[in-house]
Every structure is written in structure tokens, then in C-alpha cells.
Design a protein around this motif. Structure first.
Motif, mmCIF file in Angstrom:
data_model
loop_
_atom_site.group_PDB
_atom_site.id
_atom_site.type_symbol
_atom_site.label_atom_id
_atom_site.label_comp_id
_atom_site.label_asym_id
_atom_site.label_seq_id
_atom_site.Cartn_x
_atom_site.Cartn_y
_atom_site.Cartn_z
ATOM 1 N N THR A 3 86.311 89.567 -84.315
ATOM 2 C CA THR A 3 85.832 89.736 -82.947
ATOM 3 C C THR A 3 85.752 88.391 -82.244
ATOM 4 N N SER A 4 85.791 88.414 -80.926
ATOM 5 C CA SER A 4 85.647 87.189 -80.142
ATOM 6 C C SER A 4 84.222 86.672 -80.239
ATOM 7 N N LEU A 5 84.075 85.362 -80.281
ATOM 8 C CA LEU A 5 82.751 84.732 -80.306
ATOM 9 C C LEU A 5 82.454 84.220 -78.900
ATOM 10 N N LEU A 6 81.484 84.845 -78.252
ATOM 11 C CA LEU A 6 81.238 84.552 -76.839
ATOM 12 C C LEU A 6 79.793 84.154 -76.538
ATOM 13 N N SER A 7 78.850 84.768 -77.213
ATOM 14 C CA SER A 7 77.445 84.540 -76.871
ATOM 15 C C SER A 7 76.952 83.199 -77.399
ATOM 16 N N THR A 8 75.789 82.808 -76.901
ATOM 17 C CA THR A 8 75.177 81.566 -77.361
ATOM 18 C C THR A 8 74.887 81.625 -78.860
ATOM 19 N N ASP A 10 76.518 83.466 -81.043
ATOM 20 C CA ASP A 10 77.811 83.379 -81.725
ATOM 21 C C ASP A 10 78.216 81.925 -81.923
ATOM 22 N N LEU A 11 78.106 81.141 -80.852
ATOM 23 C CA LEU A 11 78.525 79.745 -80.908
ATOM 24 C C LEU A 11 77.628 78.935 -81.837
ATOM 25 N N THR A 27 85.861 71.494 -78.990
ATOM 26 C CA THR A 27 86.328 72.075 -77.735
ATOM 27 C C THR A 27 87.409 71.153 -77.161
ATOM 28 N N ASP A 31 91.050 80.575 -77.809
ATOM 29 C CA ASP A 31 90.445 81.733 -78.489
ATOM 30 C C ASP A 31 89.504 81.224 -79.574
#
Length: 318
Positions: A3-8, A10-11, A27, A31
Motif C-alpha cells: 500500500t502507499s505510505l501517505l500519513s504522518t 506511515d512516514l 526525499t 512512490d
């Protein structure tokens, strides 16, 4: 499930997992994906352009298929964006792990290895096989941004010294002139030299993959390693295919990055059976005829005198 990692959160978990495996959170990226188990991130990976990076699996979950799942997802997303070749930098000790995932080793320098997903290099070399003739062949790798009389002088001198000269034009789209324009300039500017064959570098020489420092120009702590990887890839895989025994290069009095690259060529290539011949750059008014000089004049609007620095064919693009 990847799955995509998007939330705070997740990061935060991605950063912690990477640091736990000795990697850094880097960074930018196009993706960033991962695999969770019971709310805990156990695998992570990212893609920036053609480069796959930040690939890590929690120690408790290594040895399974998680890395394969992450890589497959990133490659699939890249394909959807029109990317057709993928690369990864890793330590030599991890090369076998990536080879089981359909990566092929391109070059190793010290503690760093460069691998490619799939057989892109093999297909690139096969594309030019029919153009190769036996004999005393040589090579030039040049950006030609734009193609100047200095480049023409270098090509003339090199072509006179070999049976066939391969002029590799840098494909990377990070220049003032787009690749199609630079390729056309070089083809038109060397059309009268029968033993010069113009080809592109694809992603395998002086690209943002093999030698990103060339395009950054601001220095890079990993620049020397990537210079070596770029030159090792040329010497061990590209030059043998084209039967190139000599690499020609123009002297570089203006750009520190290019000068350092020239020095690395003199240090690395002869050890691998490739002679390096550095040809003094052609001058006009006691100043080197360089692409950087032409670009500076263009940016300042100083078009007068440009004709003394570039071939007629190049003027069509100025």
C-alpha cells in the motif's frame, strides 16, 4: 498487501524501519510503499524516477517474499508512468538477494553496487551491434549542450586516430537543449566524417543514474563513487561490446566536476585496458570553445560572436 505510505504515522514508521536496518529516509521520491502486519510496517520501498531506493524489510520478516512484493509494486507503478528501466544501488553483499529478484549486476565500486531490473543493458547493446565494425575503435561520450566547434575539433582529432569512432551523446534530459536537438546537432555536425558513428548513451553513461553529480554541479559526497561506477560500467560492459580501446576526451579548464571526471578516467580506464587520450580544447580569442561558454552567452543575450563558436548546423537551434 502493498500500500502507499501517505500519513504522518506511515512516514514515521517508514523512517524508523529504515533506520533500524541502517538506511536513511531520503526525499524526494515519486512512490513510497510498504506492507503492514497487524498495524506494524514490516517492509518499505520507494521509487524516484528510475531508481528504486529505501528498500528494507524488518529483521523479523526477512527471508520471505516481502522485498519481492515491494519491488514488483514499485516497478509496476513505474511502468504506468512510462518508465522502462529501473536501477538500485546496494552493498556488494546484498547483490545475490537482488539477483534473485530479476536484477542484473552492472558494476561494483568499493562498498557500492549498481544493478538494473531486467535486461535493459543487453537490449541497448544489441540495438547497435549491426553498426560495429572490427578494427581499432575509439569512443567519445559528450553532452553537446550545444554542439560546438570545440566538440567538432575533438571529434576530428579522435576520428583521425581510429578506424571507427563511436560518439555517444548523453540522453539525459537535464540540459538547456533537449536530447533530440542535441542528437540532431551532432549528426549534422559530423555527417562528413565517414568513420564516425553517432549513438546515444541511454541510461548507461553520464546519466542521472550512473553519474548524477554531472547534472548537479554543486558537489556530492557520493560523487567520486558514482564517477567510478560510471567508468567501470563503460570499461567492463560498453567498451568491449563496441570494441573501443581508446576513450577520447577534451581538456576541461572551466568545469570542476568534468575536470574531476577526466582525472578519474586517467586513473581507472587504463587499468582496464582502455587508453585515455586528452585533446587540448580548441580556443577562440584565447578562450576555450566550450558549451558552457556558449550557454552563458545565450543566457546573457550575447548572440553576436556565437557563429565563431558553433558549427553551422547548431545555429538552427539557437
Amino acid at each position: 498487501m502493498v500500500t502507499s505510505l501517505l500519513s504522518t504515522d506511515d512516514l514515521t514508521q517508514a523512517r524508523a524501519l529504515l533506520e533500524a536496518t541502517g538506511l536513511q529516509f531520503e526525499t524526494p521520491y515519486d512512490d513510497l510503499v510498504g506492507i503492514f502486519e497487524a498495524g506494524r510496517l514490516v517492509a518499505v520501498g520507494a521509487r524516484q524516477g528510475r531508481t528504486l531506493k529505501m528498500l528494507a524489510v524488518a529483521p523479523s520478516h526477512q527471508g520471505g517474499t516481502l522485498l519481492d512484493e515491494v519491488v514488483t509494486e514499485l516497478v509496476g507503478r513505474g511502468y504506468q508512468e512510462g518508465v522502462d528501466s529501473f536501477f538500485v544501488f546496494t552493498s556488494p553483499a546484498l547483490v545475490p538477494n537482488f539477483e534473485t529478484l530479476n536484477f542484473n549486476l552492472l558494476a561494483v565500486s568499493g562498498k557500492t553496487a549498481l544493478l538494473e531490473y531486467g535486461d535493459g543493458l543487453k537490449r541497448y547493446l544489441a540495438r547497435y551491434t549491426r553498426l560495429i565494425r572490427p578494427g581499432n575503435n575509439g569512443a567519445i561520450v559528450a553532452n553537446c549542450n550545444p554542439f560546438t566547434l570545440g566538440h567538432r575539433h575533438l571529434v576530428e582529432q579522435a576520428a583521425a586516430a581510429v578506424d571507427q569512432l563511436f560518439l555517444f551523446v548523453v540522453r539525459e534530459e537535464r540540459s538547456l537543449f533537449p536530447f533530440v536537438a542535441r542528437m540532431r546537432m551532432v549528426q549534422d555536425g559530423t555527417a562528413d566524417l565517414p568513420n564516425v558513428t553517432v549513438v546515444d548513451t541511454s541510461w548507461y553513461a553520464v546519466s542521472s543514474i550512473t553519474f548524477p553529480t554531472y547534472f548537479l554541479k554543486d558537489g556530492d559526497p557520493g560523487g567520486s563513487i558514482q564517477m567510478e561506477l560510471d567508468l567501470l560500467l563503460f570499461a567492463q560492459r560498453i567498451a568491449p561490446h563496441f570494441h573501443a580501446k581508446t576513450r577520447f576526451v577534451g581538456s576541461e579548464p572551466l568545469c570542476g566536476t568534468t575536470a574531476a571526471y577526466n582525472e578519474a578516467m586517467h586513473r581507472i580506464l587504463p587499468q582496464l585496458g582502455i587508453e585515455v587520450r586528452e585533446i587540448e580544447r580548441k580556443n577562440a580569442d584565447q578562450q576555450p570553445i566550450s558549451a558552457s561558454r556558449v550557454r552563458d552567452m545565450l543566457l546573457r543575450g550575447e548572440l553576436e560572436g556565437i557563429a565563431e563558436l558553433v558549427p553551422v548546423s547548431t545555429l538552427d537551434f539557437l
